[in-house]
Design a protein around this motif. Structure first.
Motif, PDB file in Angstrom:
ATOM      1  N   THR A  80       0.859  -1.183   0.000  1.00 18.17           N
ATOM      2  CA  THR A  80       0.000   0.000   0.000  1.00 18.17           C
ATOM      3  C   THR A  80       0.900   1.240   0.000  1.00 18.17           C
ATOM      4  OG1 THR A  80      -0.140   0.354   2.400  1.00 18.17           O
ATOM      5  CG2 THR A  80      -1.599  -1.316   1.446  1.00 18.17           C
ATOM      6  N   GLY A  81       0.301   2.405   0.206  1.00 16.37           N
ATOM      7  CA  GLY A  81       1.087   3.630   0.255  1.00 16.37           C
ATOM      8  C   GLY A  81       1.916   3.770   1.518  1.00 16.37           C
ATOM      9  N   SER A  82       1.637   2.938   2.528  1.00 17.23           N
ATOM     10  CA  SER A  82       2.338   3.103   3.807  1.00 17.23           C
ATOM     11  C   SER A  82       2.991   1.840   4.343  1.00 17.23           C
ATOM     12  CB  SER A  82       1.355   3.607   4.873  1.00 17.23           C
ATOM     13  OG  SER A  82       0.282   2.683   5.037  1.00 17.23           O
ATOM     14  N   ASP A  83       2.632   0.672   3.790  1.00 14.75           N
ATOM     15  CA  ASP A  83       3.183  -0.568   4.341  1.00 14.75           C
ATOM     16  C   ASP A  83       3.024  -1.704   3.340  1.00 14.75           C
ATOM     17  OD1 ASP A  83       0.468  -1.164   4.381  1.00 14.75           O
ATOM     18  OD2 ASP A  83       0.344  -1.545   6.534  1.00 14.75           O
ATOM     19  N   ASN A  84       3.600  -2.854   3.686  1.00 16.22           N
ATOM     20  CA  ASN A  84       3.236  -4.118   3.068  1.00 16.22           C
ATOM     21  C   ASN A  84       2.258  -4.805   4.006  1.00 16.22           C
ATOM     22  OD1 ASN A  84       4.880  -4.311   0.598  1.00 16.22           O
ATOM     23  ND2 ASN A  84       6.623  -4.325   2.000  1.00 16.22           N
ATOM     24  N   ARG A  85       1.375  -5.607   3.442  1.00 17.99           N
ATOM     25  CA  ARG A  85       0.402  -6.265   4.304  1.00 17.99           C
ATOM     26  C   ARG A  85      -0.082  -7.568   3.696  1.00 17.99           C
ATOM     27  NH1 ARG A  85      -4.351  -1.917   4.848  1.00 17.99           N
ATOM     28  NH2 ARG A  85      -2.557  -0.807   5.751  1.00 17.99           N
ATOM     29  N   VAL A  86      -0.707  -8.355   4.538  1.00 18.78           N
ATOM     30  CA  VAL A  86      -1.361  -9.594   4.115  1.00 18.78           C
ATOM     31  C   VAL A  86      -2.857  -9.390   4.254  1.00 18.78           C
ATOM     32  CG1 VAL A  86      -1.643 -12.067   4.544  1.00 18.78           C
ATOM     33  CG2 VAL A  86       0.604 -10.989   4.861  1.00 18.78           C
ATOM     34  N   GLY A  87      -3.598  -9.755   3.215  1.00 20.37           N
ATOM     35  CA  GLY A  87      -5.048  -9.651   3.241  1.00 20.37           C
ATOM     36  C   GLY A  87      -5.694 -10.962   2.844  1.00 20.37           C
ATOM     37  N   ARG A  88      -6.973 -11.048   3.104  1.00 21.37           N
ATOM     38  CA  ARG A  88      -7.768 -12.214   2.741  1.00 21.37           C
ATOM     39  C   ARG A  88      -8.898 -11.746   1.837  1.00 21.37           C
ATOM     40  NH1 ARG A  88      -9.294 -13.511   7.568  1.00 21.37           N
ATOM     41  NH2 ARG A  88     -11.474 -12.829   7.454  1.00 21.37           N
ATOM     42  N   VAL A  89      -9.027 -12.385   0.686  1.00 22.06           N
ATOM     43  CA  VAL A  89     -10.078 -12.001  -0.248  1.00 22.06           C
ATOM     44  C   VAL A  89     -10.948 -13.213  -0.581  1.00 22.06           C
ATOM     45  CG1 VAL A  89      -8.711 -10.140  -1.260  1.00 22.06           C
ATOM     46  CG2 VAL A  89      -8.669 -12.393  -2.312  1.00 22.06           C
ATOM     47  N   SER A  90     -12.209 -12.956  -0.818  1.00 20.21           N
ATOM     48  CA  SER A  90     -13.141 -13.996  -1.233  1.00 20.21           C
ATOM     49  C   SER A  90     -13.147 -14.091  -2.750  1.00 20.21           C
ATOM     50  CB  SER A  90     -14.545 -13.687  -0.724  1.00 20.21           C
ATOM     51  OG  SER A  90     -15.489 -14.576  -1.301  1.00 20.21           O
ATOM     52  N   LEU A  91     -13.187 -15.329  -3.242  1.00 19.94           N
ATOM     53  CA  LEU A  91     -13.321 -15.573  -4.675  1.00 19.94           C
ATOM     54  C   LEU A  91     -14.688 -16.151  -5.004  1.00 19.94           C
ATOM     55  CD1 LEU A  91      -9.819 -17.110  -5.504  1.00 19.94           C
ATOM     56  CD2 LEU A  91     -10.537 -14.721  -5.659  1.00 19.94           C
ATOM     57  N   ALA A  92     -15.624 -16.002  -4.083  1.00 17.26           N
ATOM     58  CA  ALA A  92     -16.970 -16.530  -4.298  1.00 17.26           C
ATOM     59  C   ALA A  92     -17.570 -15.943  -5.571  1.00 17.26           C
ATOM     60  CB  ALA A  92     -17.858 -16.205  -3.103  1.00 17.26           C
ATOM     61  N   GLY A  93     -18.170 -16.804  -6.365  1.00 14.62           N
ATOM     62  CA  GLY A  93     -18.770 -16.357  -7.609  1.00 14.62           C
ATOM     63  C   GLY A  93     -17.773 -16.071  -8.699  1.00 14.62           C
ATOM     64  N   GLY A  94     -16.495 -16.471  -8.471  1.00 15.13           N
ATOM     65  CA  GLY A  94     -15.472 -16.246  -9.489  1.00 15.13           C
ATOM     66  C   GLY A  94     -15.023 -14.812  -9.608  1.00 15.13           C
ATOM     67  N   LYS A  95     -15.254 -14.017  -8.560  1.00 14.51           N
ATOM     68  CA  LYS A  95     -14.847 -12.616  -8.563  1.00 14.51           C
ATOM     69  C   LYS A  95     -14.010 -12.322  -7.322  1.00 14.51           C
ATOM     70  CE  LYS A  95     -17.092 -11.513 -12.317  1.00 14.51           C
ATOM     71  NZ  LYS A  95     -16.371 -11.101 -13.562  1.00 14.51           N
ATOM     72  N   VAL A  96     -13.089 -11.374  -7.451  1.00  8.08           N
ATOM     73  CA  VAL A  96     -12.230 -10.969  -6.341  1.00  8.08           C
ATOM     74  C   VAL A  96     -12.965  -9.970  -5.466  1.00  8.08           C
ATOM     75  CG1 VAL A  96     -10.094  -9.778  -5.712  1.00  8.08           C
ATOM     76  CG2 VAL A  96     -10.105 -11.387  -7.632  1.00  8.08           C
ATOM     77  N   GLY A  97     -13.129 -10.304  -4.189  1.00  8.66           N
ATOM     78  CA  GLY A  97     -13.742  -9.378  -3.257  1.00  8.66           C
ATOM     79  C   GLY A  97     -12.733  -8.396  -2.683  1.00  8.66           C
ATOM     80  N   ARG A  98     -13.212  -7.487  -1.858  1.00  7.18           N
ATOM     81  CA  ARG A  98     -12.322  -6.531  -1.209  1.00  7.18           C
ATOM     82  C   ARG A  98     -11.475  -7.247  -0.167  1.00  7.18           C
ATOM     83  NH1 ARG A  98     -12.948  -1.273  -1.947  1.00  7.18           N
ATOM     84  NH2 ARG A  98     -11.911  -0.836   0.028  1.00  7.18           N
TER      85      ARG A  98
END
Length: 396
Positions: free
Chosen positions: A159-177
Motif C-alpha cells: 500500500t502507500g504506507s506498508d506491506n500487508r497480508v489480506g484475505r479475499v473472497s473468490l466466491a462467484g469467481g470474482k475478487v472481493g475486497r
C-alpha cells in the motif's frame, strides 16, 4: 511432486554462472526445529505431501491420488510448451485442485485464472494495491489459498504506507475486497519479500524483506527481514520461538519458500553483492544479514546450504521442490537452477535454459508433476519480447 488434497484444517480460531559454495550432504533425519509439515493446499511452489495433522477429513473429503510411475535418476528439465502469454509481471502462482492456477500480476493488481490449456480469465483486481514505479518492487505479490477452501485467497501486497497480508473472497469467481490480516510490514522501494505458504498446521508463513533498513533484520520484534508464522487471522502462531510472529530472522529479501517431501522448509534469499543463498529454515535461527552474506564462521549464525557468487549470477526468486531437487527461478541469471537436495544438504546448482527466456521469476510444482515457470521481462529491467510475460511448462 505431490497432489492437492481438499481438507479443511483449523482456521480462523499456514550463468557466466559463478556457482556455489555448497555445504556437504547430511543424513536425512527429522529435525525438531523445522517448521511443521506442509499443507497440500496453498503452497506457492513447494512439494505437497499428505497431511499427518490431527484433524481427520470425512471420507467424502478425501481424494486418493492415482498412482503413477516415479521417475528415476536426476531430473532433466525440458521445455514442454508455453501455457500462457501477455501477462503483466506475473508474481504469485498457486494451483487449484482441478489443475487451474491463480496468478497475481504485480503491477495491475489483477488475479487471473489460467487453465492448463492457457485460457485466461481475469477474476478482478485487489483494491488498495500501490504498484511500483520505475524499477521499484512491491505491488501485488504472493498468493496462497486457504487449506480446504479455494474460495478464500490470501494475498501479500504493497500500500502507500506498508506491506500487508489480506484475505479475499473468490466466491462467484470474482475478487472481493481484501480483509486485513497483517499490516505494518515495513516497505520501501525495494526488498518487500512477499511469498506466502501454509504449513500443515494451518499456519501461514510470510516472507518479508528488510525494506532497505538492514538493521531491522536483526530485530526480532520487527516484521522486516523475517520469515513470519501467523494464524490465518494475523495473530502469532502457537509454537513460535519468541512469543511473537517471528519464525526466523536475519534475512535480506526472501522471495521463495517451499517444503521438501520430509516437511523441511527451504527459502531463497537475495544477497547484496557477495552471495545469494538457498537456506534450510529452522525455527528461531538467525541467518546473518546484515552481519554476513553467504557462509561464515561466526557463532550463532546459520549458514546457507548453497550460494551463488557474485549475486549478478543468480538473484533467486521463486522456489519449487520436486524429485529431491530445488528449482530456483533466477532473475539476473536468466535461467532455472536445479539444486540437488540430500536430506539437509544441497549439491551444486546447475543452470537450465540460460538466456533462452529472459528473467525467470517463479517456479511452481504443478499437479501433473511438471513445473510452471514464469518470466519477468515486463518489470522494467530489460526489453520484453513480443509475447511477454509468459508461463512456461517444464517437465522434470
Amino acid at each position: 511432486m505431490g497432489w492437492v488434497v481438499t481438507r479443511r484444517q483449523f482456521l480462523y480460531g499456514s550463468s557466466g554462472l559463478a556457482l556455489a559454495t555448497v555445504a556437504g550432504c547430511a543424513a536425512d533425519q527429522t529435525d525438531p526445529t523445522t517448521a511443521p509439515r506442509p499443507s497440500p493446499t496453498g503452497a506457492s511452489g513447494g512439494t505437497a505431501s499428505p497431511s499427518t495433522g490431527s484433524a481427520s477429513p470425512s471420507p467424502s473429503a478425501r481424494r486418493t491420488p492415482t498412482p503413477s510411475p516415479s521417475p528415476t535418476g536426476a531430473p532433466t528439465p525440458e521445455l514442454a510448451g508455453t501455457v500462457a502469454t501477455d501477462l503483466d509481471v506475473p508474481w504469485g502462482l498457486v494451483f487449484l485442485a482441478g489443475g487451474d492456477a491463480l496468478v497475481s500480476e504485480r503491477n495491475s493488481a489483477k488475479i487471473i485464472r489460467v487453465t492448463g490449456r492457457g485460457k485466461k480469465t481475469t477474476l478482478g483486481e485487489v483494491s488498495g494495491v500501490v504498484p511500483p514505479t520505475g524499477i521499484g518492487e512491491g505491488g501485488l505479490l504472493g498468493l496462497a489459498t486457504a487449506p480446504g477452501d479455494e474460495e478464500t485467497l490470501f494475498v501479500y501486497y504493497t500500500t502507500g504506507s506498508d506491506n500487508r497480508v489480506g484475505r479475499v473472497s473468490l466466491a462467484g469467481g470474482k475478487v472481493g475486497r481484501p480483509k486485513t490480516v497483517l499490516t505494518d510490514i515495513p516497505t520501501s522501494t525495494h526488498h518487500h519479500g512477499g511469498r506466502l505458504l501454509f504449513d500443515d498446521d494451518g499456519m501461514l508463513l510470510v516472507s518479508t524483506g528488510d525494506a532497505e533498513q538492514s538493521s531491522l533484520a536483526q530485530d526480532r520484534r520487527s516484521l522486516a527481514g523475517k520469515i513470519l508464522r501467523i494464524r490465518p487471522d494475523g495473530r502469532a502462531a502457537p509454537g513460535n520461538p519468541y512469543d511473537n510472529r517471528t519464525w526466523s530472522y536475519g534475512h535480506r529479501n526472501v522471495e521463495g519458500l517451499a517444503f521438501d517431501a520430509a516437511g523441511r522448509l527451504w527459502a531463497t534469499e537475495f544477497g547484496d553483492k557477495e552471495a545469494d543463498e538457498l537456506n534450510l529454515i529452522r525455527r528461531g535461527r538467525n541467518y546473518g544479514w546484515p552481519e554476513v552474506e553467504g557462509t561464515s564462521d561466526r557463532d550463532g549464525l546459520t549458514d546457507p546450504k548453497a550460494t551463488w557468487s557474485p549475486t549478478s549470477s543468480c538473484s533467486p526468486a521463486g522456489l519449487a521442490i520436486a524429485r529431491s531437487t530445488a528449482f530456483v527461478g533466477a532473475l539476473q541469471g536468466r535461467c532455472l537452477f536445479a539444486v540437488p537436495l540430500d536430506g539437509t544438504g544441497a549439491g551444486k546448482p546447475k543452470a537450465y535454459f540460460a538466456g533462452d527466456h529472459g528473467r525467470i521469476r517463479n517456479a511452481v510444482a504443478a499437479p501433473d508433476g511438471s513445473l510452471w515457470i514464469t518470466t519477468s521481462n515486463t518489470d522494467g529491467r530489460i526489453d520484453p519480447g513480443a509475447d511477454d510475460d509468459k508461463i512456461l511448462r517444464v517437465t522434470v
